[in-house]
Structure formats: C-alpha cells, structure tokens
Enzyme design. Structure first.
Site, mmCIF file in Angstrom:
data_model
loop_
_atom_site.group_PDB
_atom_site.id
_atom_site.type_symbol
_atom_site.label_atom_id
_atom_site.label_comp_id
_atom_site.label_asym_id
_atom_site.label_seq_id
_atom_site.Cartn_x
_atom_site.Cartn_y
_atom_site.Cartn_z
ATOM 1 N N GLU A 33 -7.935 5.927 -7.584
ATOM 2 C CA GLU A 33 -9.236 5.506 -7.526
ATOM 3 C C GLU A 33 -9.582 6.189 -5.867
ATOM 4 O O GLU A 33 -10.550 6.846 -5.657
ATOM 5 C CB GLU A 33 -9.904 4.164 -7.236
ATOM 6 C CG GLU A 33 -9.738 3.224 -8.595
ATOM 7 C CD GLU A 33 -10.654 3.788 -9.621
ATOM 8 O OE1 GLU A 33 -11.606 4.863 -9.434
ATOM 9 O OE2 GLU A 33 -10.788 3.373 -10.619
ATOM 10 N N HIS A 80 -19.255 7.612 -12.540
ATOM 11 C CA HIS A 80 -17.799 7.550 -12.028
ATOM 12 C C HIS A 80 -16.865 7.926 -13.321
ATOM 13 O O HIS A 80 -15.678 8.332 -13.179
ATOM 14 C CB HIS A 80 -17.643 5.879 -11.809
ATOM 15 C CG HIS A 80 -16.258 5.395 -11.547
ATOM 16 N ND1 HIS A 80 -15.556 6.245 -10.584
ATOM 17 C CD2 HIS A 80 -15.529 4.713 -11.896
ATOM 18 C CE1 HIS A 80 -14.266 5.524 -10.367
ATOM 19 N NE2 HIS A 80 -14.372 4.675 -11.582
ATOM 20 N N SER A 137 -16.489 10.360 -7.068
ATOM 21 C CA SER A 137 -17.549 10.217 -7.798
ATOM 22 C C SER A 137 -18.542 9.721 -6.900
ATOM 23 O O SER A 137 -19.733 9.164 -7.560
ATOM 24 C CB SER A 137 -17.323 9.247 -9.100
ATOM 25 O OG SER A 137 -16.650 8.165 -8.622
ATOM 26 N N HIS A 174 -12.898 9.929 -13.751
ATOM 27 C CA HIS A 174 -11.654 9.632 -14.592
ATOM 28 C C HIS A 174 -11.488 10.901 -15.488
ATOM 29 O O HIS A 174 -10.382 11.364 -15.770
ATOM 30 C CB HIS A 174 -11.671 8.153 -15.253
ATOM 31 C CG HIS A 174 -11.563 7.394 -14.187
ATOM 32 N ND1 HIS A 174 -10.398 6.884 -13.395
ATOM 33 C CD2 HIS A 174 -12.417 6.103 -13.669
ATOM 34 C CE1 HIS A 174 -10.617 5.989 -12.667
ATOM 35 N NE2 HIS A 174 -11.652 5.419 -12.749
#
Ligand SMILES: [Fe+2]
Length: 291
Positions: free
Chosen positions: A208, A162, A227, A167
């Site tokens: 997100e 993730h 992700s 990110h």
C-alpha cells in the site's frame, strides 16, 4: 477488528433483508440520500455475489464518470513523475479507459489476461483471513463504489479508483501479482493472530505504501500512494527508512492521514526478495525469527 476496519463505512442488513451503508457525519455522502441509495444497491449486489460468477455491472452516474475523468487524468500525470517502473508496466498492460469509469468486471478480465488474477466485488470491509485467503487463489476482493462527486480528490474509504488504478495495475504486473499470491499463501498457512497481524502490517507498508529506489530517485510502488493525488505530492517528505520487518510491524499506521514513516527498498528486486523471504519463512512460533 483490524486497523483497516476503521476505513470502511459499515454495511448493515436488517431483519427484513434491507441493506444499507452507514456513513459517518464527516463522510462527503452523509447528506446525500441518492448517493446512499446507490451505495446500498452496490453493497447489496456484492453481498449476493458468488465467487466464480461474472462480476455484476453497476450503472454509474454521469457525476461518477466525471470524477473518474478528473482523478484519472491527475493521477496519470503524477504517475509519470513518481511511479516505479513495475507499476507503470502493469498500468500500461491494464489499459483502463480515460473517458469513463470502467466496470470492475472489465478490469477483472484485463488482470486475468495479464496474470491470472481476478477481481470479485466486496460490499465493504472484508475480514482479514478472508481477504488474504482469496489472494492465495489469485482473487482480489475489491469495492465497486466510487467516492462522492462533491470531493473528487478525497475518499475516506478505499473505492474503485484505489482498487482498479492502484491494485489493478499491481495485479497486471506479473512480479507484483506473484507477491500478492505469496501474501495470501502465508496467511493461509499461519494460525496465530500475531503472525497474521505482522503479515498485514508488512502488506500495508510494502503493497500500500512501499517505496523503491530507481536510478538514485525514490519512486512510489504502493497502491495507496499511487491512487492518491495528495499522497503522491507529499511522500518524499516522510521519514523514509530501509525495509525491516520488525520496524514495519512495530510502526503504527494512520489510516486517515498522511503516513509519517515510509519504507524504501534499494530496488524493485530488493523489495521482491525481502517480501518473498519474509512470506515464505514467517511462522506462528516466532513471527520475528525470520528477520
Ligand atoms: Fe488497498
């Protein structure tokens, strides 16, 4: 406690200074003492970390490298179909290896070269003001462990996949990285819990889980969506609504399930303008006055 708090396995340090990670019964690593020791070692190093120092390397197991190879390949195929252009450009610039799990330190060097951001290791949950405050300094606090190999397509908590794929790709794309910094500066400026909570909700639904329209198609922009192999196959089935601060702040979010409601910008430029306006004008006095 923030809603994100329920995501993380708690890290505990006892009176002798021994660090351990507490797993819930349904965590895939619950019955694996070796994984628990490994996770405790990673958490202990993160607790000792001092910002500005090089990120310490982790010795990952062969099973962990295999998890990376499997999930990274599946995500790459889904990104080609579902990711927005800005994310794909960041991912290309970041250029993570396909054949092994990268070190957080090397991902940090790559994002630093691209946008001036850095990664620093987090043992687990980072307090909300601490997390956003570091973004104002172009530092993103990331976990350094990877999910248990027995369930490679599922992680109950944010892990290296993730952090670096989601990110890391954002933080290698200048326009997205600039938005992270704006989130950080907004939280640093705000005093009230209510206003910070609103910024946090907008972060959740934009950075997100955000969506953007591109050439008539809806593409994924958020790091959690990008992700997760499963979420990338299902996000189009969500109740997709236009960007709106009050709706985003009022929409409860489910941390361990698919998000039933998602928010979509008309374009990436629209997402950028919407977030910049909100983050520059949001105030303690009346957090919703800007909308
Ligand atoms: Fe995240």
């Amino acid at each position: 406690m923030s809603k994100e708090a329920t995501l993380y396995s708690p890290v505990i340090k006892d009176e002798r200074g021994i660090v351990s990670v507490v797993f819930a019964k349904d965590h895939p690593g619950y019955d694996d003492p070796e994984y628990q020791r490994h996770r405790a070692g990673i958490a202990e190093a993160a607790l000792r970390y001092v910002p500005g120092q090089p990120v310490p390397d982790v010795v990952y197991t062969e099973e962990e490298h295999a998890t990376w190879r499997l999930v990274n390949a599946e995500l790459a195929e889904k990104h080609r179909r579902h990711a927005c252009r800005e994310f794909l450009a960041g991912k290309e610039r970041l250029a993570l290896p396909d054949d092994r799990l990268p070190q957080l330190g090397e991902a940090s060097a790559a994002i630093n070269e691209a946008t001036g951001f850095r990664f620093s290791p987090a043992a687990g949950l980072v307090e909300v003001r601490d997390f956003y405050g570091s973004l104002a300094d172009r530092r993103f606090q990331a976990t350094q462990y990877i999910r248990h190999f027995s369930m490679p397509r599922f992680s109950p908590e944010p892990d290296m996949i993730h952090e670096v794929v989601g990110h890391g790709s954002h933080l290698s794309a200048q326009r997205l990285a600039d938005l992270y910094e704006l989130f950080g500066k907004a939280v640093r400026r705000l005093r009230s819990k209510e206003a910070v909570g609103m910024v946090s909700s907008v972060f959740w639904f934009a950075m997100e889980y955000g969506l953007v329209r591109e050439d008539g198609e809806i593409k994924a922009c958020g790091a959690s969506l990008l992700s997760s192999c499963a979420e990338l196959e299902r996000f189009q089935e969500a109740d997709i609504r236009p960007l709106d601060v009050a709706s985003m702040a009022g929409q409860g979010y489910l941390v361990e399930q698919y998000q039933p409601v998602l928010f979509c910008a008309d374009s990436f430029a629209h997402m950028e303008e919407f977030l910049s306006t909100f983050l520059i004008t949001v105030s303690d006095a009346d957090p919703l006055a800007t909308t």
